[in-house]
Design a protein around this motif. Structure first.
Motif, short mmCIF file in Angstrom:
data_model
loop_
_atom_site.label_atom_id
_atom_site.label_comp_id
_atom_site.label_asym_id
_atom_site.label_seq_id
_atom_site.Cartn_x
_atom_site.Cartn_y
_atom_site.Cartn_z
N ASP A 1 -9.10 -6.96 10.03
CA ASP A 1 -8.57 -7.99 9.32
C ASP A 1 -7.24 -7.36 8.47
N PRO A 2 -5.47 -7.12 7.92
CA PRO A 2 -5.13 -6.06 7.73
C PRO A 2 -5.62 -5.60 5.80
N SER A 3 -5.14 -4.52 5.80
CA SER A 3 -5.66 -4.25 4.13
C SER A 3 -4.71 -4.14 3.88
N ARG A 4 -4.48 -3.98 2.65
CA ARG A 4 -2.87 -4.17 1.63
C ARG A 4 -1.98 -3.43 1.79
N ALA A 5 -2.39 -1.87 1.92
CA ALA A 5 -1.16 -0.95 2.91
C ALA A 5 -0.43 -1.14 4.17
N ASP A 6 -1.04 -1.48 5.58
CA ASP A 6 -0.71 -2.48 6.05
C ASP A 6 0.59 -4.02 6.40
N GLU A 7 0.39 -4.24 4.50
CA GLU A 7 1.49 -5.31 4.35
C GLU A 7 2.40 -4.53 3.64
N VAL A 8 2.14 -3.42 2.95
CA VAL A 8 3.55 -3.04 1.92
C VAL A 8 3.56 -2.21 3.16
N SER B 1 0.36 5.36 7.04
CA SER B 1 0.76 4.90 6.06
C SER B 1 1.79 4.90 5.55
N GLN B 2 3.00 4.30 4.48
CA GLN B 2 4.15 4.27 4.46
C GLN B 2 4.67 5.29 5.21
N ALA B 3 4.05 6.63 4.15
CA ALA B 3 4.32 7.92 4.69
C ALA B 3 4.78 9.17 5.64
N THR B 4 3.49 8.20 6.16
CA THR B 4 4.02 8.74 8.52
C THR B 4 4.30 7.86 9.64
N VAL B 5 4.66 6.24 8.99
CA VAL B 5 5.65 5.75 9.96
C VAL B 5 7.21 5.63 8.84
N TYR B 6 7.61 6.47 9.84
CA TYR B 6 9.47 6.39 9.55
C TYR B 6 9.83 5.91 10.22
N PRO B 7 10.92 4.81 9.07
CA PRO B 7 11.39 3.12 9.40
C PRO B 7 12.72 4.00 10.66
N ARG B 8 13.12 5.24 9.38
CA ARG B 8 15.09 5.66 10.17
C ARG B 8 14.29 5.75 11.68
N GLU B 9 12.55 6.25 11.98
CA GLU B 9 12.91 6.47 13.87
C GLU B 9 12.60 4.97 14.32
N VAL B 10 12.40 4.23 13.23
CA VAL B 10 11.94 2.70 14.64
C VAL B 10 13.47 1.74 14.62
N VAL B 11 14.42 2.00 13.32
CA VAL B 11 15.34 1.63 13.58
C VAL B 11 16.16 2.79 15.12
N LYS B 12 16.19 3.88 14.30
CA LYS B 12 17.26 4.81 15.73
C LYS B 12 16.83 4.49 16.75
N ARG B 13 15.55 3.73 17.62
CA ARG B 13 14.95 3.37 18.83
C ARG B 13 15.71 2.17 19.10
#
Length: 225
Positions: free
Chosen positions: A182-189, A149-161
């Motif tokens: 099929d992508p969910s709405r949460a996947d899109e967000v 979810s947005q709460a468990t995938v941390y953008p800063r970690e992806v950016v750092k890498r």
């Protein structure tokens, strides 16, 4: 029927040497790897049963060691180790090809590659394919696992890498263990959130691939990016 009872020209090894590997059926190629069958089941029958169980060679390429261990006749470690080695060779070969040419020169190869990496997992994984300025693959790394979810995938970690690898672009990848791609709405967000964070450091999100059972869905192809 045991292989030794077949006419020489129909035995997989002799057929391959005489006519080349393309002349062999999938079961014959697999039989060459397995070498022997089990009591009451010849090696060709065993190969055919394996392909039927996993849905052909594509399905077999996604099989884990645990999947192979559950198959009658593969309880011993030798056959499992040999099959697992061949599967890993296939994965590494595909990764090398993607590193040597622009990723989107062959979208089908990209889908095959991510299917091999994530298609057999029983848990949800979020991975990132990091690309250079020519869109060659630098590496694919698992970043997070579990319920995403947005709460468990941390953008800063992806950016750092991405910054550490000097990546110019990324392709996001995650799997749906349920089998539905099929992508969910949460996947899109989540995709929009990551794209915004990466844009701040001039790294483009080129696609987000969702891996299901025998299918890979592309956000880009669906106009979701």
């Amino acid at each position: 029927m045991p292989l030794q009872d077949l006419p020489a020209e129909l035995r997989p090894r002799e057929k391959l040497l005489a006519r080349g590997p393309a002349a062999l059926a999938d079961a014959e190629l697999l039989a060459l790897l397995l070498r022997t069958g089990t009591a009451g089941q010849g090696v060709l029958e065993m190969a055919q049963a394996l392909l039927a169980r996993f849905g052909g060679l594509a399905g077999l390429l996604q099989a884990s060691l645990a999947d192979l261990k559950a198959v009658k006749g593969l309880g011993g470690s030798a056959k499992r180790a040999e099959l697992a080695a061949v599967l890993e060779i296939a994965r590494r070969s595909m990764a090398q090809q993607l590193a040597e040419r622009p990723l989107f020169d062959s979208p089908a190869a990209v889908k095959d590659y991510v299917r091999l990496q994530l298609g057999s997992l029983a848990h949800e994984v979020f991975a990132v394919m990091f690309l250079d300025v020519r869109h060659h693959l630098l590496c694919m790394e698992e970043m997070f696992r579990g319920t995403l979810s947005q709460a468990t995938v941390y953008p800063r970690e992806v950016v750092k890498r991405a910054l550490a690898l000097n990546a110019a672009a990324v392709v996001l990848v995650h799997n749906h263990p349920s089998g539905h791609a099929d992508p969910s709405r949460a996947d899109e967000v989540l995709t929009q959130h990551l794209a915004s964070a990466l844009k701040l450091v001039d790294v483009r999100v080129l696609d987000h691939l969702v891996v299901g059972q025998g299918q890979v869905v592309s956000f880009a192809e669906r106009g979701l990016l």
